[in-house]
Scaffold this active site. Structure first.
Site, PDB file in Angstrom:
ATOM      1  N   PRO A  12       0.794  -1.226   0.000  1.00  0.00           N
ATOM      2  CA  PRO A  12       0.000   0.000   0.000  1.00  0.00           C
ATOM      3  C   PRO A  12       0.832   1.284   0.000  1.00  0.00           C
ATOM      4  O   PRO A  12       1.843   1.384   0.684  1.00  0.00           O
ATOM      5  CB  PRO A  12      -0.811  -0.103   1.300  1.00  0.00           C
ATOM      6  N   ASN A  13       0.352   2.205  -0.797  1.00  0.00           N
ATOM      7  CA  ASN A  13       0.860   3.582  -0.902  1.00  0.00           C
ATOM      8  C   ASN A  13       2.177   3.693  -1.659  1.00  0.00           C
ATOM      9  O   ASN A  13       2.637   4.806  -1.923  1.00  0.00           O
ATOM     10  CB  ASN A  13       0.993   4.236   0.495  1.00  0.00           C
ATOM     11  N   ARG A  20       5.594  12.393  -3.006  1.00  0.00           N
ATOM     12  CA  ARG A  20       5.580  13.046  -1.686  1.00  0.00           C
ATOM     13  C   ARG A  20       6.668  12.423  -0.827  1.00  0.00           C
ATOM     14  O   ARG A  20       7.225  11.392  -1.188  1.00  0.00           O
ATOM     15  CB  ARG A  20       4.213  12.816  -0.997  1.00  0.00           C
ATOM     16  N   ASN A  76       8.039  -5.642  -0.933  1.00  0.00           N
ATOM     17  CA  ASN A  76       7.929  -4.519   0.002  1.00  0.00           C
ATOM     18  C   ASN A  76       6.467  -4.445   0.429  1.00  0.00           C
ATOM     19  O   ASN A  76       5.631  -3.932  -0.318  1.00  0.00           O
ATOM     20  CB  ASN A  76       8.375  -3.213  -0.656  1.00  0.00           C
ATOM     21  N   ALA A  79       3.112  -0.725   4.877  1.00  0.00           N
ATOM     22  CA  ALA A  79       2.706  -0.720   6.293  1.00  0.00           C
ATOM     23  C   ALA A  79       2.120  -2.060   6.745  1.00  0.00           C
ATOM     24  O   ALA A  79       2.088  -2.342   7.952  1.00  0.00           O
ATOM     25  CB  ALA A  79       1.703   0.404   6.531  1.00  0.00           C
ATOM     26  N   GLU A 100      12.401  -9.600   1.669  1.00  0.00           N
ATOM     27  CA  GLU A 100      11.686  -8.408   2.148  1.00  0.00           C
ATOM     28  C   GLU A 100      12.560  -7.171   1.939  1.00  0.00           C
ATOM     29  O   GLU A 100      13.754  -7.197   2.269  1.00  0.00           O
ATOM     30  CB  GLU A 100      11.380  -8.604   3.644  1.00  0.00           C
ATOM     31  N   HIS A 102      12.692  -2.818   2.408  1.00  0.00           N
ATOM     32  CA  HIS A 102      12.142  -1.526   2.832  1.00  0.00           C
ATOM     33  C   HIS A 102      13.073  -0.422   2.372  1.00  0.00           C
ATOM     34  O   HIS A 102      14.289  -0.487   2.619  1.00  0.00           O
ATOM     35  CB  HIS A 102      11.959  -1.473   4.348  1.00  0.00           C
ATOM     36  N   ARG A 109      12.935   4.932  12.581  1.00  0.00           N
ATOM     37  CA  ARG A 109      11.665   5.663  12.527  1.00  0.00           C
ATOM     38  C   ARG A 109      10.796   5.311  13.745  1.00  0.00           C
ATOM     39  O   ARG A 109      11.314   4.858  14.757  1.00  0.00           O
ATOM     40  CB  ARG A 109      10.971   5.358  11.188  1.00  0.00           C
TER      41      ARG A 109
HETATM   42  O1  CA2 Z   1      10.422   1.940   3.834  1.00  0.00           O
HETATM   43  C1  CA2 Z   1       9.599   1.249   3.231  1.00  0.00           C
HETATM   44  O2  CA2 Z   1       9.792   0.776   2.129  1.00  0.00           O
HETATM   45  C2  CA2 Z   1       8.217   1.024   3.868  1.00  0.00           C
HETATM   46  O3  CA2 Z   1       7.815  -0.313   3.574  1.00  0.00           O
HETATM   47  C3  CA2 Z   1       7.285   2.030   3.214  1.00  0.00           C
HETATM   48  C4  CA2 Z   1       5.885   2.040   3.833  1.00  0.00           C
HETATM   49  C5  CA2 Z   1       5.965   2.151   5.350  1.00  0.00           C
HETATM   50  O4  CA2 Z   1       4.666   2.053   5.906  1.00  0.00           O
HETATM   51  C6  CA2 Z   1       6.859   1.091   5.963  1.00  0.00           C
HETATM   52  O5  CA2 Z   1       6.913   1.306   7.356  1.00  0.00           O
HETATM   53  C7  CA2 Z   1       8.255   1.175   5.378  1.00  0.00           C
HETATM   54  C8  CA2 Z   1       5.062   3.220   3.316  1.00  0.00           C
HETATM   55  C9  CA2 Z   1       5.000   3.340   1.848  1.00  0.00           C
HETATM   56  C10 CA2 Z   1       4.378   4.671   1.546  1.00  0.00           C
HETATM   57  O6  CA2 Z   1       5.084   5.245   0.483  1.00  0.00           O
HETATM   58  C11 CA2 Z   1       4.886   6.560   0.252  1.00  0.00           C
HETATM   59  C12 CA2 Z   1       5.710   7.116  -0.707  1.00  0.00           C
HETATM   60  C13 CA2 Z   1       5.600   8.446  -1.004  1.00  0.00           C
HETATM   61  C14 CA2 Z   1       4.669   9.225  -0.360  1.00  0.00           C
HETATM   62  C15 CA2 Z   1       3.857   8.680   0.601  1.00  0.00           C
HETATM   63  C16 CA2 Z   1       3.955   7.331   0.896  1.00  0.00           C
END
Ligand code: CA2
Length: 162
Positions: A12-13, A20, A76, A79, A100, A102, A109
């Site tokens: 997700p995301n 961003r 990846n 969240a 995996e 990240h 964090r």
């Molecule tokens: O660091 C990573 O790759 C994460 O898997 C990214 C997730 C986060 O929830 C994990 O804790 C670590 C979030 C991905 C969201 O990506 C965005 C990218 C640009 C703007 C907003 C969100």
């Protein structure tokens, strides 16, 4: 014979990459990540299927499909890493090497990002290397395939038994 296929799976995301939070996730878009994955995979003679979903069930379905169609997965889980027993069960259930990745250093964090349900069932984990973590994940899969091939065993088998 066709090249072995790997699945690059993003949760997700991650479709928002590059739009961003550049200080956390860098400037590269998910499209850029797909290009670098295809380039790295080609160096190792691997084909790529690249999937992103914002839905937990779709990620589980993609892992189940990979069991039949792919030799390994770079994942990846976004969240869901920190919340999803269902994804951990899928990773262990497909009996393929799942690496995996990240992008950010989750350990630098918030505390809720320090725990991963996926890490105990992952073949390897790359954290905090930016999008280069995907390259490292693909190279590690290629290494596992080579090691398993040399030992005449399926790629999903544990390298420690080689
Ligand atoms: O660091 C990573 O790759 C994460 O898997 C990214 C997730 C986060 O929830 C994990 O804790 C670590 C979030 C991905 C969201 O990506 C965005 C990218 C640009 C703007 C907003 C969100």
């Amino acid at each position: 014979m066709s090249a072995p296929k790997i699945l690059i799976l993003n949760g997700p995301n991650l479709n928002l990459l590059g739009t961003r939070e550049p200080t956390v996730y860098g400037q590269q878009t998910l499209q850029d990540v797909e290009s670098l994955c295809r380039e790295e995979a080609a160096r190792h003679g691997l084909d790529v299927e690249f999937v992103q979903s914002n839905h937990e069930g779709d990620l589980i379905d993609a892992l189940h499909r990979a069991r039949l169609e792919a030799a390994g997965v770079v994942f990846n889980p976004g969240a869901y890493t920190h919340t999803s027993i269902a994804l951990a069960d899928a990773v262990s259930g497909i009996e393929l090497p799942v690496v995996e990745v990240h992008i950010s250093n989750v350990h630098a964090r918030e505390a809720f990002r320090h725990h991963s349900f996926i890490s105990p069932v992952a073949a390897a984990v790359f954290i905090g290397a930016g999008v280069n973590g995907y390259r490292l994940g693909i190279a590690q899969l290629a290494h596992l395939f080579e090691a398993a091939g040399a030992a005449g065993r399926p790629a999903g088998a544990d390298e420690r038994d080689a």
